[in-house]
Design an enzyme around this catalytic site. Structure first.
Site, PDB file in Angstrom:
ATOM      1  NE  ARG A 148      55.412  36.242  50.373  1.00 41.28           N
ATOM      2  CZ  ARG A 148      54.508  35.369  49.492  1.00 41.28           C
ATOM      3  NH1 ARG A 148      53.606  36.013  48.642  1.00 41.28           N
ATOM      4  NH2 ARG A 148      54.564  34.351  49.769  1.00 41.28           N
ATOM      5  CE  LYS A 172      58.531  34.933  49.303  1.00 38.41           C
ATOM      6  NZ  LYS A 172      59.468  34.028  50.407  1.00 38.41           N
ATOM      7  CG  HIS A 244      57.104  39.422  56.853  1.00 40.69           C
ATOM      8  ND1 HIS A 244      56.955  39.611  55.422  1.00 40.69           N
ATOM      9  CD2 HIS A 244      57.063  38.021  56.947  1.00 40.69           C
ATOM     10  CE1 HIS A 244      56.678  38.195  54.899  1.00 40.69           C
ATOM     11  NE2 HIS A 244      56.842  37.522  55.969  1.00 40.69           N
ATOM     12  NE  ARG A 247      53.206  37.078  54.152  1.00 45.09           N
ATOM     13  CZ  ARG A 247      52.633  36.527  53.080  1.00 45.09           C
ATOM     14  NH1 ARG A 247      51.588  37.290  52.758  1.00 45.09           N
ATOM     15  NH2 ARG A 247      52.807  35.330  52.658  1.00 45.09           N
ATOM     16  CG  HIS A 270      52.154  30.751  52.936  1.00 47.08           C
ATOM     17  ND1 HIS A 270      51.856  30.616  54.453  1.00 47.08           N
ATOM     18  CD2 HIS A 270      52.987  31.751  52.957  1.00 47.08           C
ATOM     19  CE1 HIS A 270      52.422  31.536  55.068  1.00 47.08           C
ATOM     20  NE2 HIS A 270      53.110  32.122  54.128  1.00 47.08           N
ATOM     21  CE1 TYR A 279      51.699  33.882  60.690  1.00 47.54           C
ATOM     22  CE2 TYR A 279      51.297  32.311  58.978  1.00 47.54           C
ATOM     23  CZ  TYR A 279      52.003  33.625  59.633  1.00 47.54           C
ATOM     24  OH  TYR A 279      52.931  34.293  58.647  1.00 47.54           O
TER      25      TYR A 279
END
Length: 298
Positions: A148, A172, A244, A247, A270, A279
């Site tokens: 990110r 995150k 992004h 990514r 994730h 994806y």
């Protein structure tokens, strides 16, 4: 308790106790402020402790006239978190957003670039300029590690484990993960450190920050966006490109080349495999090949 007090306490809670990123906390705060602005514009004066579902439903209804469903859902998410905090702290006994449904927005497939497009963007970097090696290293890291943009600018020298071919990434919620580092990415980071970074007058508090601007401070997220947009313009790329996008391309290219979805999930950081599964929908060519190879009617 008035709205300003409630928002201040809520943002402190999100930062300190929940460990949310600065961007998430800022967005939550802005979501609640939109509600406050709505109340002021209509001379309504309920406090955060006694505002009712009917008023909130009216706000969401008016918001739906102004923004797309995805933005509407994001604001509602911020409000849900705000009132959940008030319930958690016993300021309220109920969450007035519980019965308000989020709009159906579907799943937005991420934009990606081909390997040739990634190569073209990176090849457009002018290495004769002082920031050339830095820009090449940061884009190779962005794409080669699937970071990110917030993780990229926060990357530190002490996060580089070149002997083990890994970097430590803080994502995150301050969650850390180890991401493999390719020989090529390691090469460009090393070139940047040895040929450019050593000549920058580094501000002491940023001595451990990997990617620096010419004043020796940490790069901003906006600067990364600017670098990429200028490169896209330089090569005449019509696609909408952002950090992004690199990514998304990282994950899609891994999947196309046979990588396991669980491994991609770990590298992207994730929390849920459901997030990574998007994806699979992006890589239609791969799905077609799987169908032709393994299905009896292929």
């Amino acid at each position: 308790m008035d709205w300003n007090q409630a928002i201040t306490q809520f943002t402190s809670y999100c930062t300190i106790e929940r460990g949310l990123s600065a961007n998430t906390v800022q967005n939550y705060s802005m979501d609640v402020q939109k509600l406050v602005d709505f109340l002021l514009a209509r001379s309504l004066s309920p406090s955060p402790l006694d505002i009712e579902q009917e008023t909130l439903s009216q706000f969401i209804y008016e918001l739906a006239k102004q923004v797309k469903p995805r933005s509407q859902a994001r604001v509602l998410s911020g409000l849900k978190a705000f009132f959940a905090y008030l319930v958690f702290e016993d300021y309220r006994t109920d969450n007035p957003t519980d019965l308000i449904e989020s709009p159906k927005i579907g799943r937005k497939l991420p934009d990606t670039l081909s390997e040739n497009e990634i190569d073209a963007l990176i090849a457009a970097i002018d290495l004769s300029k002082p920031e050339g090696h830095r820009n090449k290293a940061l884009l190779e890291t962005l794409y080669g590690c699937g970071l990110r943009v917030s993780e990229l600018v926060a990357l530190r020298m002490s996060d580089l484990y070149f002997n083990e071919d890994f970097i430590k990434v803080t994502g995150k919620g301050q969650k850390q993960r180890l991401v493999p580092l390719s020989t090529l990415t390691k090469k460009y980071i090393t070139q940047y450190i040895e040929e450019q970074r050593v000549h920058i007058p580094i501000v002491p508090e940023f001595s451990d920050t990997l990617f620096l601007n010419r004043r020796g401070k940490q790069l901003t997220r906006a600067m990364i966006f600017t670098i990429i947009k200028q490169l896209a313009k330089k090569i005449g790329m019509d696609k909408k490109v952002s950090p992004h996008t690199f990514r998304h391309s990282f994950a899609t290219h891994l999947l196309q080349n046979g990588a396991d979805l669980r491994a991609i999930q770990q590298m992207l950081g994730h929390e849920s495999i459901t997030t990574t599964e998007v994806y699979v929908h992006v890589d239609r060519q791969h799905l077609t090949e799987v169908m032709e190879k393994f299905h009896p009617r292929g």
